[in-house]
Design an enzyme around this catalytic site. Structure first.
Site, PDB file in Angstrom:
ATOM      1  N   CYS A 131       0.822  -1.211   0.000  1.00  0.00           N
ATOM      2  CA  CYS A 131       0.000   0.000   0.000  1.00  0.00           C
ATOM      3  C   CYS A 131       0.854   1.258   0.000  1.00  0.00           C
ATOM      4  CB  CYS A 131      -0.937  -0.002   1.205  1.00  0.00           C
ATOM      5  SG  CYS A 131      -1.996   1.466   1.283  1.00  0.00           S
ATOM      6  N   CYS A 189      -1.656   1.558  -3.086  1.00  0.00           N
ATOM      7  CA  CYS A 189      -2.736   2.531  -3.023  1.00  0.00           C
ATOM      8  C   CYS A 189      -2.267   3.965  -2.780  1.00  0.00           C
ATOM      9  CB  CYS A 189      -3.765   2.124  -1.975  1.00  0.00           C
ATOM     10  SG  CYS A 189      -3.094   1.468  -0.440  1.00  0.00           S
ATOM     11  N   LYS A 199      -0.385   5.333  -5.990  1.00  0.00           N
ATOM     12  CA  LYS A 199      -1.373   5.318  -7.072  1.00  0.00           C
ATOM     13  C   LYS A 199      -2.393   6.438  -6.898  1.00  0.00           C
ATOM     14  CE  LYS A 199      -4.312   2.074  -6.925  1.00  0.00           C
ATOM     15  NZ  LYS A 199      -4.825   0.679  -6.876  1.00  0.00           N
ATOM     16  N   TYR A 258      -9.929  -3.439 -10.544  1.00  0.00           N
ATOM     17  CA  TYR A 258      -9.769  -2.040 -10.121  1.00  0.00           C
ATOM     18  C   TYR A 258      -8.410  -1.488 -10.515  1.00  0.00           C
ATOM     19  CZ  TYR A 258      -6.969  -3.507  -6.050  1.00  0.00           C
ATOM     20  OH  TYR A 258      -6.002  -4.019  -5.236  1.00  0.00           O
ATOM     21  N   GLU A 287      -8.065   1.814 -12.838  1.00  0.00           N
ATOM     22  CA  GLU A 287      -7.442   2.997 -12.245  1.00  0.00           C
ATOM     23  C   GLU A 287      -6.281   3.492 -13.098  1.00  0.00           C
ATOM     24  OE1 GLU A 287      -8.529   2.242  -7.532  1.00  0.00           O
ATOM     25  OE2 GLU A 287      -6.673   1.434  -8.357  1.00  0.00           O
ATOM     26  N   HIS A 325     -27.804  21.031   0.995  1.00  0.00           N
ATOM     27  CA  HIS A 325     -27.924  21.549  -0.369  1.00  0.00           C
ATOM     28  C   HIS A 325     -27.074  22.807  -0.562  1.00  0.00           C
ATOM     29  CE1 HIS A 325     -29.958  22.298  -4.191  1.00  0.00           C
ATOM     30  NE2 HIS A 325     -30.093  23.564  -3.820  1.00  0.00           N
ATOM     31  N   GLU A 347     -26.339  14.989  -1.148  1.00  0.00           N
ATOM     32  CA  GLU A 347     -27.758  15.089  -0.795  1.00  0.00           C
ATOM     33  C   GLU A 347     -28.615  14.102  -1.575  1.00  0.00           C
ATOM     34  OE1 GLU A 347     -30.033  18.616  -2.077  1.00  0.00           O
ATOM     35  OE2 GLU A 347     -28.272  19.176  -3.270  1.00  0.00           O
TER      36      GLU A 347
END
Length: 448
Positions: free
Chosen positions: A43, A48, A51, A178, A182, A437, A442
């Site tokens: 990682c 991760c 990346k 993934y 990616e 909002h 939302e």
């Protein structure tokens, strides 16, 4: 109980191993940790973290273009790969230093060598030195899987991609998961001609069909080429260094770089496990029980090498639970239900809980609520790119079984929503919450 040099000997300094070592030491255990490469694991060093930094860097290509619609007089900007690459690698170095400092602070003996098992309580380092421990923890992670075919040696994996000398003009990425999607988004934004080839007909097969179909549509519109049902036949390297990728039933592809993103296999080989009776599954995963104990009572394993859930936060929790259970007097086990996950594609995907197909299979009758909208920023930027939020609920109890999202900042939004899914909240409770909002989040309380 015989005397041992250490209470715990950890093999592998990735996220799970470092957490287990640190927490065990904090509980008073005498701990050693062996690592043959770099502290931090996949990682931090080549996964991760670097990346995600490349994802941030690549996204400026779109942001700079969109800025003109917001009134900014942005000149044509040149991109320098080496600046981004070297800054990312510099951050990796900094983080590795922090990981090592954490181990040092907790008096964990770090041994920068490969370690193998020579007994249920004994390890041997590459220099021949041997150490004994009451408990041995395997946290050796996983490594990129490379298919076997003529010319496969001309490709690279995610281990090497962070060290490229330049951005390839053309890149073929093998895989549909993934990692493939990616890096396809990263290199497409950085100007490469990207082709994804996959031996099956799907991408991201563990994600909800609606969001993966949306990513495919957007990716094609961005210029990424997809070739499905295309198993490798061979790769030929030309005299100028370019590669010709041959796949079954497809035209050959000329490329400057071939990146394998075809899954990851557990790092269990060459550790001496079989001779000790540690059970290993056919895919290389070390078999463990709910307490991360292998079939040999003194040997445990956590993280990707067990192939339970190959995610860094899961490895960290497994390592922490192991330490609390074995040395902290606080037995704990990991709950693997409703683990959130993300794909940092362009745009990103985030999900937690059951897909619509999984929910129907388990619960029979489900209700699905969606919001298919164009984010406000995309409207003003004149970007024809729509977000999709999807909620899957039990038709009988109204409980939210799964949330699936694709759109800007989806992973950042989902983390909080994942708490609600984990807590077993209902659609009505989402509806009772007043919308914030104007935000994209939302939409989660306005789903129809």
């Amino acid at each position: 109980m015989p005397d041992h040099e250490f209470d715990l000997f950890v093999i592998g300094a990735g996220s799970g191993g470092v957490r287990a070592a640190r927490v065990s030491a904090a509980h008073g255990a005498k701990v050693a940790l062996a690592e043959e490469f770099r502290v931090g694991g996949t990682c931090v060093i080549r996964g991760c973290v670097p990346k995600k930094l490349l994802v941030y860097g690549a996204h400026f290509a779109e942001d700079l273009k969109d800025a003109k619609r917001f009134g900014w007089q942005v000149p044509d900007c040149a991109f320098d790969w080496k600046t981004l690459r070297d800054n990312v690698l510099g951050e990796v170095d900094r983080l590795e230093g922090l990981y090592q400092s954490t181990l040092d602070t907790h008096d964990v003996a770090t041994l920068r060598q490969r370690a193998t098992l020579v007994g249920p309580n004994e390890v041997e380092l590459s220099d021949g030195t041997r150490h004994t421990a009451r408990i041995i923890l395997l946290a050796t992670g996983a490594t990129p899987a490379v298919p076997s075919f003529p010319g496969a040696e001309h490709g690279i994996t995610s281990n090497e991609v962070f060290h490229l000398e330049e951005v390839p003009k053309r890149i073929v990425i093998a895989g549909g998961g993934y990692i493939a999607n990616e890096f396809a988004g990263i290199f497409n934004e950085l100007g490469s001609r990207v082709t994804i080839i996959n031996r099956t007909g799907d991408i991201l097969r563990h994600y909800d069909e609606s969001v993966r179909d949306r990513l495919l549509q957007i990716s094609v519109k961005k210029g990424i080429d997809f070739r499905f049902h295309a198993p490798f036949e061979k790769v030929v390297k030309g005299p100028n260094g370019s590669l010709t990728v041959h796949t079954a039933g497809q035209d050959p592809i000329e490329t400057d770089c071939l990146l394998f993103a075809t899954g990851r296999r557990p790092n269990s080989g060459g550790l001496g496990l079989e001779t000790l009776g540690v059970k290993i599954d056919p895919n290389g995963a070390i078999r463990v029980d709910e307490d991360s104990r292998t079939t040999v009572p003194s040997i445990f394993a956590v993280g990707d090498v067990t192939d339970r859930v190959q995610l860094t936060p899961v490895a960290i929790r497994e390592g922490h639970a192991f330490a609390d259970t074995q040395f902290g007097g606080n037995p704990r086990r990991i709950d693997y239900a409703s683990i959130p996950s993300a794909v940092f594609s362009h745009p990103p995907i985030a999900a937690v809980g059951l897909t619509e197909a999984q929910a129907k299979e388990q619960f029979g009758s489900v209700k699905v609520y969606t919001s298919d909208f164009r984010p406000m920023k995309n409207v003003l930027a004149n970007r024809d790119e729509r977000a999709l939020y999807k909620m899957v609920c039990d038709a009988l109890t109204d409980r939210v079984l799964g949330l699936h999202m694709i759109g800007p900042d989806a992973p950042e939004i989902l983390q909080a929503a994942a708490v609600a899914v984990k807590a077993g909240l209902t659609k009505a409770q989402f509806d009772d919450t007043v919308a914030l909002h104007p935000t994209m989040s939302e939409e989660l309380v306005l789903l129809k």
